[in-house]
Design a protein around this motif. Sequence first.
Motif, PDB file in Angstrom:
ATOM      1  N   GLY A  23      -5.054  -5.848  36.963  1.00 19.16           N
ATOM      2  CA  GLY A  23      -5.161  -7.266  36.619  1.00 19.16           C
ATOM      3  C   GLY A  23      -6.587  -7.747  36.386  1.00 19.16           C
ATOM      4  N   LEU A  24      -7.517  -6.806  36.229  1.00 14.67           N
ATOM      5  CA  LEU A  24      -8.923  -7.209  36.054  1.00 14.67           C
ATOM      6  C   LEU A  24      -9.125  -7.925  34.718  1.00 14.67           C
ATOM      7  N   ASP A  25      -8.371  -7.503  33.709  1.00 15.26           N
ATOM      8  CA  ASP A  25      -8.512  -8.138  32.392  1.00 15.26           C
ATOM      9  C   ASP A  25      -8.210  -9.635  32.482  1.00 15.26           C
ATOM     10  N   ARG A  26      -7.207  -9.986  33.304  1.00 12.26           N
ATOM     11  CA  ARG A  26      -6.849 -11.401  33.462  1.00 12.26           C
ATOM     12  C   ARG A  26      -7.997 -12.173  34.116  1.00 12.26           C
ATOM     13  N   VAL A  27      -8.607 -11.538  35.113  1.00 11.24           N
ATOM     14  CA  VAL A  27      -9.727 -12.188  35.807  1.00 11.24           C
ATOM     15  C   VAL A  27     -10.823 -12.531  34.788  1.00 11.24           C
ATOM     16  N   PHE A  28     -11.133 -11.565  33.921  1.00  9.60           N
ATOM     17  CA  PHE A  28     -12.206 -11.784  32.939  1.00  9.60           C
ATOM     18  C   PHE A  28     -11.791 -12.816  31.882  1.00  9.60           C
ATOM     19  N   VAL A  29     -10.606 -12.658  31.361  1.00  3.27           N
ATOM     20  CA  VAL A  29     -10.158 -13.567  30.295  1.00  3.27           C
ATOM     21  C   VAL A  29     -10.041 -15.000  30.833  1.00  3.27           C
ATOM     22  N   ASP A  30      -9.504 -15.136  32.050  1.00  2.00           N
ATOM     23  CA  ASP A  30      -9.366 -16.472  32.646  1.00  2.00           C
ATOM     24  C   ASP A  30     -10.727 -17.145  32.848  1.00  2.00           C
ATOM     25  N   ALA A  31     -11.759 -16.327  33.037  1.00  2.00           N
ATOM     26  CA  ALA A  31     -13.102 -16.881  33.246  1.00  2.00           C
ATOM     27  C   ALA A  31     -13.805 -17.177  31.923  1.00  2.00           C
ATOM     28  N   GLY A  32     -13.143 -16.860  30.810  1.00  2.00           N
ATOM     29  CA  GLY A  32     -13.759 -17.116  29.507  1.00  2.00           C
ATOM     30  C   GLY A  32     -14.571 -15.938  28.984  1.00  2.00           C
ATOM     31  N   PHE A  33     -14.311 -14.738  29.516  1.00  2.00           N
ATOM     32  CA  PHE A  33     -14.987 -13.525  29.027  1.00  2.00           C
ATOM     33  C   PHE A  33     -14.098 -12.877  27.959  1.00  2.00           C
ATOM     34  N   GLU A  34     -14.711 -11.987  27.167  1.00  2.00           N
ATOM     35  CA  GLU A  34     -13.929 -11.256  26.165  1.00  2.00           C
ATOM     36  C   GLU A  34     -13.630  -9.854  26.662  1.00  2.00           C
ATOM     37  N   TRP A  35     -12.375  -9.476  26.615  1.00  2.00           N
ATOM     38  CA  TRP A  35     -11.916  -8.162  27.085  1.00  2.00           C
ATOM     39  C   TRP A  35     -11.724  -7.277  25.866  1.00  2.00           C
ATOM     40  N   ARG A  36     -12.518  -6.237  25.740  1.00  2.00           N
ATOM     41  CA  ARG A  36     -12.603  -5.489  24.488  1.00  2.00           C
ATOM     42  C   ARG A  36     -12.075  -4.055  24.577  1.00  2.00           C
ATOM     43  N   GLU A  37     -12.062  -3.394  23.426  1.00  2.00           N
ATOM     44  CA  GLU A  37     -11.705  -1.973  23.318  1.00  2.00           C
ATOM     45  C   GLU A  37     -12.942  -1.128  23.643  1.00  2.00           C
ATOM     46  N   PRO A  38     -12.733   0.121  24.104  1.00  2.00           N
ATOM     47  CA  PRO A  38     -13.867   0.938  24.575  1.00  2.00           C
ATOM     48  C   PRO A  38     -14.831   1.434  23.489  1.00  2.00           C
ATOM     49  N   GLY A  39     -16.094   1.592  23.885  1.00  2.00           N
ATOM     50  CA  GLY A  39     -17.113   2.153  22.995  1.00  2.00           C
ATOM     51  C   GLY A  39     -18.499   1.809  23.510  1.00  2.00           C
ATOM     52  N   CYS A  40     -19.520   2.250  22.781  1.00  2.00           N
ATOM     53  CA  CYS A  40     -20.913   2.030  23.205  1.00  2.00           C
ATOM     54  C   CYS A  40     -21.321   0.558  23.034  1.00  2.00           C
ATOM     55  N   SER A  41     -20.771  -0.078  22.010  1.00  2.00           N
ATOM     56  CA  SER A  41     -20.869  -1.526  21.844  1.00  2.00           C
ATOM     57  C   SER A  41     -22.298  -2.058  21.862  1.00  2.00           C
ATOM     58  N   ALA A  42     -22.516  -3.144  22.589  1.00  2.00           N
ATOM     59  CA  ALA A  42     -23.790  -3.867  22.554  1.00  2.00           C
ATOM     60  C   ALA A  42     -24.919  -3.173  23.315  1.00  2.00           C
ATOM     61  N   CYS A  43     -24.682  -1.971  23.822  1.00  2.00           N
ATOM     62  CA  CYS A  43     -25.801  -1.228  24.424  1.00  2.00           C
ATOM     63  C   CYS A  43     -26.837  -0.963  23.342  1.00  2.00           C
ATOM     64  N   LEU A  44     -26.362  -0.634  22.127  1.00  2.00           N
ATOM     65  CA  LEU A  44     -27.314  -0.393  21.042  1.00  2.00           C
ATOM     66  C   LEU A  44     -26.879  -1.036  19.728  1.00  2.00           C
ATOM     67  N   GLY A  45     -25.734  -1.705  19.738  1.00  2.00           N
ATOM     68  CA  GLY A  45     -25.359  -2.497  18.570  1.00  2.00           C
ATOM     69  C   GLY A  45     -25.231  -1.743  17.265  1.00  2.00           C
ATOM     70  N   MET A  46     -24.705  -0.529  17.311  1.00  2.00           N
ATOM     71  CA  MET A  46     -24.423   0.143  16.032  1.00  2.00           C
ATOM     72  C   MET A  46     -23.111  -0.373  15.449  1.00  2.00           C
ATOM     73  N   ASN A  47     -22.271  -0.922  16.307  1.00  2.00           N
ATOM     74  CA  ASN A  47     -21.026  -1.559  15.844  1.00  2.00           C
ATOM     75  C   ASN A  47     -21.334  -3.059  15.712  1.00  2.00           C
ATOM     76  N   PRO A  48     -20.333  -3.918  15.462  1.00  2.00           N
ATOM     77  CA  PRO A  48     -20.669  -5.346  15.250  1.00  2.00           C
ATOM     78  C   PRO A  48     -21.181  -6.079  16.498  1.00  2.00           C
ATOM     79  N   ASP A  49     -21.131  -5.469  17.691  1.00  2.00           N
ATOM     80  CA  ASP A  49     -21.520  -6.181  18.915  1.00  2.00           C
ATOM     81  C   ASP A  49     -23.040  -6.166  19.094  1.00  2.00           C
ATOM     82  N   LYS A  50     -23.667  -7.309  18.810  1.00  2.00           N
ATOM     83  CA  LYS A  50     -25.128  -7.390  18.908  1.00  2.00           C
ATOM     84  C   LYS A  50     -25.531  -8.687  19.596  1.00  2.00           C
ATOM     85  N   VAL A  51     -26.706  -8.678  20.154  1.00  2.00           N
ATOM     86  CA  VAL A  51     -27.274  -9.907  20.706  1.00  2.00           C
ATOM     87  C   VAL A  51     -28.147 -10.510  19.602  1.00  2.00           C
ATOM     88  N   PRO A  52     -27.933 -11.800  19.245  1.00  2.00           N
ATOM     89  CA  PRO A  52     -28.711 -12.400  18.144  1.00  2.00           C
ATOM     90  C   PRO A  52     -30.215 -12.456  18.452  1.00  2.00           C
TER      91      PRO A  52
END
Lengths: 197, 472
Positions: B397-426
């Motif tokens: 039920g951790l996904d519910r905890v995050f989503v209820d708090a207004g966080f985004e629950w995503r699919e796995p990957g390297c993501s915003a660690c280095l932003g090679m996918n669309p997840d980047k910090v502006p």
Amino acid sequence: MKAISKVSGRAIPFGRKNVDTDIIIPARWLKTTTREGMGKGAFETVRREAGNVFDDPEYIGAPILIAGDNFGCGSSREHAAWALLDMGIMAVIAPGFSDIFSSNAFKNGILTIELRQSAIDRLMEVAAAAPIDIDLDSQSVTTPFQDRYEFQIDPFRKHCLMNGLDEVGMTMAQDDAIATYEERLTQEKPWQQPVMR
Amino acid sequence: MPKTLYEKIWDAHVVDQRDDGTALIYIDRHLVHEVTSPQAFEGLRLTGRKVRRADLTLAVPDHNVPTTPRLDADGKPVPIADPDSAAQLAALARNAPEFGIRYIRATDREQGIVHVVGPEQGFTLPGTTLVCGDSHTAAHGALGALAFGIGTSEVEHVLATQTLLLKRSKSMEIRVEGELAPGVTPKDLILHIIGHIGAAGGNGHVIEYRGSVFENMSIEGRLTVSNMSIEAGARAGLIAPDEKTFAYLKDRPMAPKGADWEAATEYWRTLTTDEGAVFDASITIDAADVEPTVTWGTSPEDVVPIGGTVPDPMSFADPSKQAAAQKSLDYMKLTPGTKMTDVTVEHVFIGSCTNSRIEDLRAAADIVRGRTRASNVKSVLVVPGSGLVKYQAEREGLDRVFVDAGFEWREPGCSACLGMNPDKVPAGERCASTSNRNFVGRQGPGARTHLVSPAMAAAAAVTGRLTDIREL
């Protein structure tokens, strides 16, 4: 790998410490399936700084880069070496290099030369005005002002660089030794392989 | 002659020792991802070479994959928008079967970040040599594997020969005795260690983490610590395998089973540093000195306890560090003397091969329960390390905890660690991140990163600023 024995020419006096491979080539330039053309993205964030050395006409096409300690730290991306090559860099001189970068540079025929900080400081001065000569055979860096610094290099790497050897081909010639090792491994640790059960 | 753990593993893998000190080392396990492998496969193709041991190789896409849903309403794969990312992912999907390598698809539940998948599948085993074209391969040392990142030329060398030409590194012992105080996590400890020895402190060395703190640490915690060995310059980290390691690995899909398991554990029990073995360097840290830790600059060595302030560049003895610190502060837009807990953030990233395992998500959820995202925080990405971690978290039920708090629950990957996918910090915006690198531009051009533990990231998400979780 092309054989390399001497690098002579202007040196870019960069001098910065802890230059990570994200600085050498940012992640957005890694989305490629070839080794070419990465010079365009090299040092992209540094190039946004006014008066940076990389855009100084004095150093365009310089084959040597002078940097601070721990050059090439961080990501293992060999794209960093490819980006330097594409810029025309054939040797980097610094007080120290990350292990992975140093290995990647070697595989691409780029010399990574370790000299103490005082030598780096002097070469930074020289670089602003004159070319620098690197001789792999005698393991020395010299300037037109009679400076001379000797450097250490792993004898195996030196041999490969001077003769332009293909490492994969060399290792494949040792196929018998690898096969013998694998036979022993299968007997001693049968549980370790194959992975795909 | 007493041997260190590193020497034992090294000696067991020497295929050929050259007189000049170089050794041909056998590689037991090879993880492959889409970013650092295309040129290696191309090299094999151009020379007509084959993969010597496809059965010891595992390919997983992780860096470029978007973390938004991968299947559409009809169950069809969603196309990748970025053509360059798509091309790189397609190259791996083509190369793996062409060379007979097992390939986990982006849509498979087993997919994830290579360094989460390896241990989780039992691909990573104690006493093995494991490589990947990724510097955070150091993570696998948490299970007692000699694991290190390699470049693409070396990837090609391993694919073709199942070996690498290497020189033995020096050995460094980092001993931490005592107990970590409440609120202090493995991430805080490794940040503290990097601050202590410096970003180049481990260059040329393999670190073995020793002492009661590591013995008492979970496997997930050990993975976090060993993962960041590279941020201290060490190519690999090692933690001697023990009963915790065996319990973690037992019944994993690729781990030995039955009689093989018994034989394996018998061998693994010998994988400890012998009494009297000598390290080239030894560092001792008192666990009591470690506090919840954050980074202030653009090198992982730029750390400060959360109760501290942004340092004055002139406070560093080394003139080159003074200049570097000033540059870092300019980039980070921070003023010396500012309390770290007064630093506000616009983004939070919980994920990466450092901190995306189930225990990390539980620690974050524990902070978040009953709280919501602060109004100044624009986005909070929670990116599990693998599909299996995601599934487990959802069962809890951790996904519910995050989503209820207004966080985004995503699919796995390297993501915003280095932003090679669309997840980047502006550009110009600030992120509290559980990843491993606060380099300039790492999370996106102009992005400002503060490295923190999962609990501290969660705390920053609900308070809107860097926060001491002990005061929450």
